[in-house]
Design a protein around this motif. Structure first.
Motif, PDB file in Angstrom:
ATOM      1  N   GLU A  65     -23.352  21.471 -11.939  1.00  0.00           N
ATOM      2  CA  GLU A  65     -24.695  21.862 -12.010  1.00  0.00           C
ATOM      3  C   GLU A  65     -25.221  23.487 -11.956  1.00  0.00           C
ATOM      4  O   GLU A  65     -26.328  23.562 -12.486  1.00  0.00           O
ATOM      5  N   ASP A  66     -24.381  23.881 -10.582  1.00  0.00           N
ATOM      6  CA  ASP A  66     -25.092  25.455 -10.508  1.00  0.00           C
ATOM      7  C   ASP A  66     -24.296  26.125 -11.841  1.00  0.00           C
ATOM      8  O   ASP A  66     -25.454  26.680 -12.329  1.00  0.00           O
ATOM      9  N   SER A  83     -24.351  27.341 -24.643  1.00  0.00           N
ATOM     10  CA  SER A  83     -24.670  25.830 -23.787  1.00  0.00           C
ATOM     11  C   SER A  83     -23.743  26.408 -21.914  1.00  0.00           C
ATOM     12  O   SER A  83     -23.255  27.923 -22.630  1.00  0.00           O
ATOM     13  N   ALA A  84     -23.655  25.275 -21.410  1.00  0.00           N
ATOM     14  CA  ALA A  84     -23.058  25.973 -20.337  1.00  0.00           C
ATOM     15  C   ALA A  84     -21.894  24.508 -19.807  1.00  0.00           C
ATOM     16  O   ALA A  84     -22.570  23.630 -19.250  1.00  0.00           O
ATOM     17  N   LYS A  85     -20.607  24.812 -20.158  1.00  0.00           N
ATOM     18  CA  LYS A  85     -20.030  23.469 -20.012  1.00  0.00           C
ATOM     19  C   LYS A  85     -18.402  23.838 -19.916  1.00  0.00           C
ATOM     20  O   LYS A  85     -17.865  24.872 -20.516  1.00  0.00           O
ATOM     21  N   GLU A  86     -17.810  23.241 -19.213  1.00  0.00           N
ATOM     22  CA  GLU A  86     -15.934  23.128 -18.660  1.00  0.00           C
ATOM     23  C   GLU A  86     -16.207  24.894 -18.599  1.00  0.00           C
ATOM     24  O   GLU A  86     -14.674  25.059 -18.625  1.00  0.00           O
ATOM     25  N   GLY A  87     -16.589  25.289 -16.942  1.00  0.00           N
ATOM     26  CA  GLY A  87     -16.695  26.277 -16.568  1.00  0.00           C
ATOM     27  C   GLY A  87     -16.773  26.830 -17.401  1.00  0.00           C
ATOM     28  O   GLY A  87     -16.532  29.147 -17.166  1.00  0.00           O
ATOM     29  N   GLU A  88     -17.345  27.444 -18.329  1.00  0.00           N
ATOM     30  CA  GLU A  88     -17.802  28.372 -20.065  1.00  0.00           C
ATOM     31  C   GLU A  88     -19.614  28.349 -19.939  1.00  0.00           C
ATOM     32  O   GLU A  88     -19.502  27.392 -20.515  1.00  0.00           O
ATOM     33  N   ILE A  89     -19.703  29.608 -20.032  1.00  0.00           N
ATOM     34  CA  ILE A  89     -21.384  29.788 -20.694  1.00  0.00           C
ATOM     35  C   ILE A  89     -21.358  30.483 -21.631  1.00  0.00           C
ATOM     36  O   ILE A  89     -20.909  31.426 -21.668  1.00  0.00           O
TER      37      ILE A  89
END
Length: 114
Positions: A65-66, A83-89
């Motif tokens: 979420e953060d 996008s922002a997912k799996e620890g990457e932006i």
């Protein structure tokens, strides 16, 4: 407390063990580090993207979420998608210097371009 909903336990046999715990395969999310302790790495990535360049921000330690909140903030400030997912932006375009400036103004002092 974890949900004890019967729908999450479909396919589990009955157990007579009073100490039996159902394994729901839920992972505990990491606690988000303070901005000053985050060691974000900013890089340019062109692999598997049809030759288009994206700015990749890695090294975020915290909840999904953060991460999504930080990703949305960067996308709005840069005026681009991503996008922002799996620890990457992922930010569309080569905006490494702009992203670094934005992060440093927000208090991410250990951020760097690699």
């Amino acid at each position: 407390m974890k949900s004890n909903d019967w729908k999450n336990r479909l396919g589990v046999m009955y157990s007579t063990n009073p100490d039996f715990q159902y394994n729901t395969d839920e992972e505990d999310e990491k606690e988000t580090l303070e901005k000053e302790k985050q060691q974000l790495r900013i890089s340019l990535d062109k692999r598997n993207r049809a030759g288009k360049a994206v700015t990749l921000i890695t090294g975020f330690v915290g909840s999904a979420e953060d991460l999504a909140v930080l990703g949305k903030f960067l996308k709005v400030k840069c005026g681009v998608g991503g996008s922002a997912k799996e620890g990457e932006i992922v930010i569309q375009g080569d905006l490494r210097n702009k992203v670094l400036d934005i992060l440093q103004k927000e208090g991410y002092t250990k951020s760097r371009i690699i």
